[in-house]
Motif scaffolding. Structure first.
Motif, PDB file in Angstrom:
ATOM      1  N   PRO A 127     113.821  32.563 -22.312  1.00 35.80           N
ATOM      2  CA  PRO A 127     112.729  33.029 -23.174  1.00 35.80           C
ATOM      3  C   PRO A 127     111.740  33.890 -22.399  1.00 35.80           C
ATOM      4  O   PRO A 127     111.292  33.526 -21.323  1.00 35.80           O
ATOM      5  CB  PRO A 127     112.072  31.725 -23.647  1.00 35.80           C
ATOM      6  N   GLY A 128     111.441  35.061 -22.945  1.00 34.96           N
ATOM      7  CA  GLY A 128     110.483  35.958 -22.311  1.00 34.96           C
ATOM      8  C   GLY A 128     111.084  36.901 -21.300  1.00 34.96           C
ATOM      9  O   GLY A 128     110.398  37.785 -20.805  1.00 34.96           O
ATOM     10  N   SER A 129     112.384  36.729 -20.972  1.00 30.84           N
ATOM     11  CA  SER A 129     112.998  37.620 -19.985  1.00 30.84           C
ATOM     12  C   SER A 129     113.519  38.862 -20.686  1.00 30.84           C
ATOM     13  O   SER A 129     113.972  38.800 -21.817  1.00 30.84           O
ATOM     14  CB  SER A 129     114.140  36.907 -19.255  1.00 30.84           C
ATOM     15  N   PRO A 130     113.495  40.018 -20.031  1.00 27.90           N
ATOM     16  CA  PRO A 130     113.968  41.247 -20.662  1.00 27.90           C
ATOM     17  C   PRO A 130     115.480  41.364 -20.575  1.00 27.90           C
ATOM     18  O   PRO A 130     116.086  41.063 -19.559  1.00 27.90           O
ATOM     19  CB  PRO A 130     113.294  42.338 -19.831  1.00 27.90           C
ATOM     20  N   GLY A 131     116.088  41.787 -21.670  1.00 25.53           N
ATOM     21  CA  GLY A 131     117.492  42.154 -21.650  1.00 25.53           C
ATOM     22  C   GLY A 131     118.431  41.003 -21.395  1.00 25.53           C
ATOM     23  O   GLY A 131     118.128  39.840 -21.594  1.00 25.53           O
ATOM     24  N   ILE A 132     119.623  41.359 -20.950  1.00 26.54           N
ATOM     25  CA  ILE A 132     120.671  40.383 -20.662  1.00 26.54           C
ATOM     26  C   ILE A 132     120.314  39.665 -19.386  1.00 26.54           C
ATOM     27  O   ILE A 132     120.133  40.283 -18.334  1.00 26.54           O
ATOM     28  CB  ILE A 132     122.044  41.068 -20.518  1.00 26.54           C
ATOM     29  N   GLY A 133     120.214  38.352 -19.426  1.00 22.15           N
ATOM     30  CA  GLY A 133     119.724  37.590 -18.282  1.00 22.15           C
ATOM     31  C   GLY A 133     120.810  37.214 -17.308  1.00 22.15           C
ATOM     32  O   GLY A 133     121.970  37.553 -17.445  1.00 22.15           O
ATOM     33  N   ALA A 134     120.408  36.475 -16.289  1.00 22.47           N
ATOM     34  CA  ALA A 134     121.329  35.938 -15.292  1.00 22.47           C
ATOM     35  C   ALA A 134     121.589  34.479 -15.621  1.00 22.47           C
ATOM     36  O   ALA A 134     120.854  33.862 -16.384  1.00 22.47           O
ATOM     37  CB  ALA A 134     120.724  36.074 -13.901  1.00 22.47           C
ATOM     38  N   PRO A 135     122.664  33.883 -15.061  1.00 25.39           N
ATOM     39  CA  PRO A 135     122.966  32.492 -15.366  1.00 25.39           C
ATOM     40  C   PRO A 135     121.799  31.583 -15.035  1.00 25.39           C
ATOM     41  O   PRO A 135     121.207  31.689 -13.961  1.00 25.39           O
ATOM     42  CB  PRO A 135     124.179  32.196 -14.473  1.00 25.39           C
ATOM     43  N   ALA A 136     121.466  30.729 -15.976  1.00 21.91           N
ATOM     44  CA  ALA A 136     120.384  29.769 -15.746  1.00 21.91           C
ATOM     45  C   ALA A 136     120.919  28.580 -14.987  1.00 21.91           C
ATOM     46  O   ALA A 136     122.000  28.083 -15.255  1.00 21.91           O
ATOM     47  CB  ALA A 136     119.810  29.313 -17.090  1.00 21.91           C
ATOM     48  N   SER A 137     120.162  28.115 -14.003  1.00 19.34           N
ATOM     49  CA  SER A 137     120.575  26.949 -13.243  1.00 19.34           C
ATOM     50  C   SER A 137     120.329  25.706 -14.058  1.00 19.34           C
ATOM     51  O   SER A 137     119.304  25.567 -14.713  1.00 19.34           O
ATOM     52  CB  SER A 137     119.791  26.870 -11.934  1.00 19.34           C
ATOM     53  N   ALA A 138     121.280  24.798 -14.040  1.00 19.77           N
ATOM     54  CA  ALA A 138     121.161  23.553 -14.799  1.00 19.77           C
ATOM     55  C   ALA A 138     121.876  22.467 -14.040  1.00 19.77           C
ATOM     56  O   ALA A 138     122.915  22.690 -13.426  1.00 19.77           O
ATOM     57  CB  ALA A 138     121.767  23.715 -16.191  1.00 19.77           C
ATOM     58  N   GLY A 139     121.313  21.276 -14.088  1.00 17.13           N
ATOM     59  CA  GLY A 139     121.951  20.140 -13.440  1.00 17.13           C
ATOM     60  C   GLY A 139     123.232  19.777 -14.134  1.00 17.13           C
ATOM     61  O   GLY A 139     123.401  20.009 -15.321  1.00 17.13           O
ATOM     62  N   GLY A 140     124.152  19.187 -13.418  1.00 18.15           N
ATOM     63  CA  GLY A 140     125.429  18.808 -13.999  1.00 18.15           C
ATOM     64  C   GLY A 140     125.350  17.462 -14.666  1.00 18.15           C
ATOM     65  O   GLY A 140     124.296  16.882 -14.853  1.00 18.15           O
ATOM     66  N   GLY A 141     126.499  16.965 -15.036  1.00 18.02           N
ATOM     67  CA  GLY A 141     126.557  15.629 -15.616  1.00 18.02           C
ATOM     68  C   GLY A 141     126.654  15.663 -17.119  1.00 18.02           C
ATOM     69  O   GLY A 141     126.384  16.658 -17.781  1.00 18.02           O
ATOM     70  N   PHE A 142     127.030  14.536 -17.675  1.00 19.28           N
ATOM     71  CA  PHE A 142     127.309  14.425 -19.098  1.00 19.28           C
ATOM     72  C   PHE A 142     126.071  14.671 -19.939  1.00 19.28           C
ATOM     73  O   PHE A 142     126.133  15.242 -21.008  1.00 19.28           O
ATOM     74  CB  PHE A 142     127.877  13.033 -19.399  1.00 19.28           C
ATOM     75  N   PHE A 143     124.908  14.230 -19.485  1.00 20.48           N
ATOM     76  CA  PHE A 143     123.706  14.314 -20.306  1.00 20.48           C
ATOM     77  C   PHE A 143     123.001  15.647 -20.174  1.00 20.48           C
ATOM     78  O   PHE A 143     121.916  15.810 -20.678  1.00 20.48           O
ATOM     79  CB  PHE A 143     122.729  13.179 -19.947  1.00 20.48           C
ATOM     80  N   ASN A 144     123.603  16.621 -19.485  1.00 17.67           N
ATOM     81  CA  ASN A 144     122.993  17.941 -19.377  1.00 17.67           C
ATOM     82  C   ASN A 144     124.046  19.016 -19.493  1.00 17.67           C
ATOM     83  O   ASN A 144     124.055  19.967 -18.746  1.00 17.67           O
ATOM     84  CB  ASN A 144     122.249  18.074 -18.041  1.00 17.67           C
ATOM     85  N   ARG A 145     124.956  18.844 -20.428  1.00 18.43           N
ATOM     86  CA  ARG A 145     126.038  19.806 -20.580  1.00 18.43           C
ATOM     87  C   ARG A 145     125.572  20.982 -21.400  1.00 18.43           C
ATOM     88  O   ARG A 145     124.868  20.828 -22.384  1.00 18.43           O
ATOM     89  CB  ARG A 145     127.232  19.144 -21.283  1.00 18.43           C
ATOM     90  N   PRO A 146     125.975  22.236 -21.010  1.00 17.80           N
ATOM     91  CA  PRO A 146     125.612  23.405 -21.801  1.00 17.80           C
ATOM     92  C   PRO A 146     126.170  23.263 -23.200  1.00 17.80           C
ATOM     93  O   PRO A 146     127.293  22.816 -23.400  1.00 17.80           O
ATOM     94  CB  PRO A 146     126.292  24.570 -21.045  1.00 17.80           C
ATOM     95  N   GLY A 147     125.376  23.694 -24.194  1.00 16.56           N
ATOM     96  CA  GLY A 147     125.839  23.643 -25.569  1.00 16.56           C
ATOM     97  C   GLY A 147     125.487  22.354 -26.260  1.00 16.56           C
ATOM     98  O   GLY A 147     125.604  22.244 -27.471  1.00 16.56           O
TER      99      GLY A 147
END
Length: 318
Positions: free
Chosen positions: A72-92
């Motif tokens: 949010p607030g970034s211009p254009g196509i962004g870079a991959p967002a860092s996110a912790g792994g594990g079952f309770f933080n899955r993308p999507g």
């Protein structure tokens, strides 16, 4: 006394099942195995968090993205967002999955450590407590998601000027199934562009079915290919392959088209039919889907660098 203990055991078994199943249900849509997996994936430049305008093909508009590199607030196509792994933080998974996992997980831990799902309530009270907790979780999640969506939706800033009175709408191009839109888009989309969109719809589905990642790289942005690759790897882990065939555009219209620097964007709503089936990789046995065609309506966004070809940059569910 024996009846009460038995009822309590049944309630606890139901609670355990719900605690394990609901987060998975929130994260996965098993009926959608085609390209994109039924998720909203990708980026729409500076309009990633602004929903595309509704069209006659998709009158209800498009859902927000489940997977995007853009912040949010970034211009254009962004870079991959860092996110912790594990079952309770899955993308999507989204907000629903996280809250469901947290609340129900807490209840499950309570039972495992002897405190009970609802802190000592037993018998019939446990059943009512279970229903009450699920209802409260649903209400809290809906309120939180509505707040989050209102915070990031800035559709008014991007919708562009209204179409002039009498402007042609729904005009159908002779060569394709696309309508020509409202005529109010700041970037002109020509019949050749619509033909390219329809061709990409079929070619991307074919490359996905063949698990041809190299081919996908020629037709989609690196962000979209990263999602496709992850989904294909998940299929391989299950020893299945998703086969999509007979893709046919039935109807489509332009939602909006715009330019950002040297990059052109076009979001189009498409209703198409296809045969979507998942088969066992070794035996070919049908695992999910059907041999019969089904209809899907999605909003696909394409981008084109100046002098280049159109590439898929986002898929949104309707």
């Amino acid at each position: 006394m024996k009846f009460t203990q038995r009822a309590r055991g049944i309630v606890q078994a139901i609670a355990v099942t719900l605690a394990l199943a609901l987060p998975v249900v929130a994260a996965v849509s098993p009926a959608d195995a085609r390209v994109g997996g039924g998720f909203g994936s990708g980026s729409r430049g500076t309009r990633t968090f602004a929903p595309p305008p509704s069209t006659s093909t998709a009158p209800g508009g498009a859902q927000p993205f489940n997977r995007t590199f853009t912040q949010p607030g970034s211009p254009g196509i962004g870079a991959p967002a860092s996110a912790g792994g594990g079952f309770f933080n899955r993308p999507g998974r989204g907000l629903l999955g996280g809250l469901a996992a947290g609340f129900l997980g807490a209840g499950l831990l309570g039972m495992l450590f002897g405190g009970g799902m609802f802190g000592g309530l037993g018998g019939l009270s446990s059943i009512f407590g279970l229903i009450l907790q699920i209802g409260l979780i649903f209400i809290v999640v809906r309120l939180a998601m509505s707040w989050w969506q209102r915070r990031h939706e800035t559709a008014a800033a991007y919708a562009g000027p209204a179409a002039a009175p009498g402007a042609p709408t729904g005009f159908r191009a002779a060569a394709t199934g696309f309508g020509m839109g409202s005529g109010s888009a700041p970037l002109e989309i020509l019949p050749a562009d619509y033909e390219a969109f329809e061709r990409l719809l079929g070619d991307i589905q074919a490359a996905w079915s063949n698990e041809d990642v190299a081919k996908l790289h020629t037709m989609a942005t690196p962000e979209m290919v990263s999602y496709f690759t992850k989904d294909l790897e998940a299929n391989r882990a299950r020893n299945v392959v998703n086969k999509v065939s007979g893709t046919k555009l039935l109807q489509g219209d332009l939602a909006e088209a715009w330019r950002e620097g040297d990059t052109d964007f076009a979001s189009v709503a498409m209703r198409f039919s296809l045969i979507d089936k998942t088969v066992d990789r070794a035996s070919g046995r049908l695992v999910e889907g059907s041999e019969q065609p089904s209809e899907v309506t999605e909003v696909w966004t394409f981008l084109r660098e100046r002098g280049g070809n159109w590439e898929l940059s986002a898929i949104q569910q309707t």
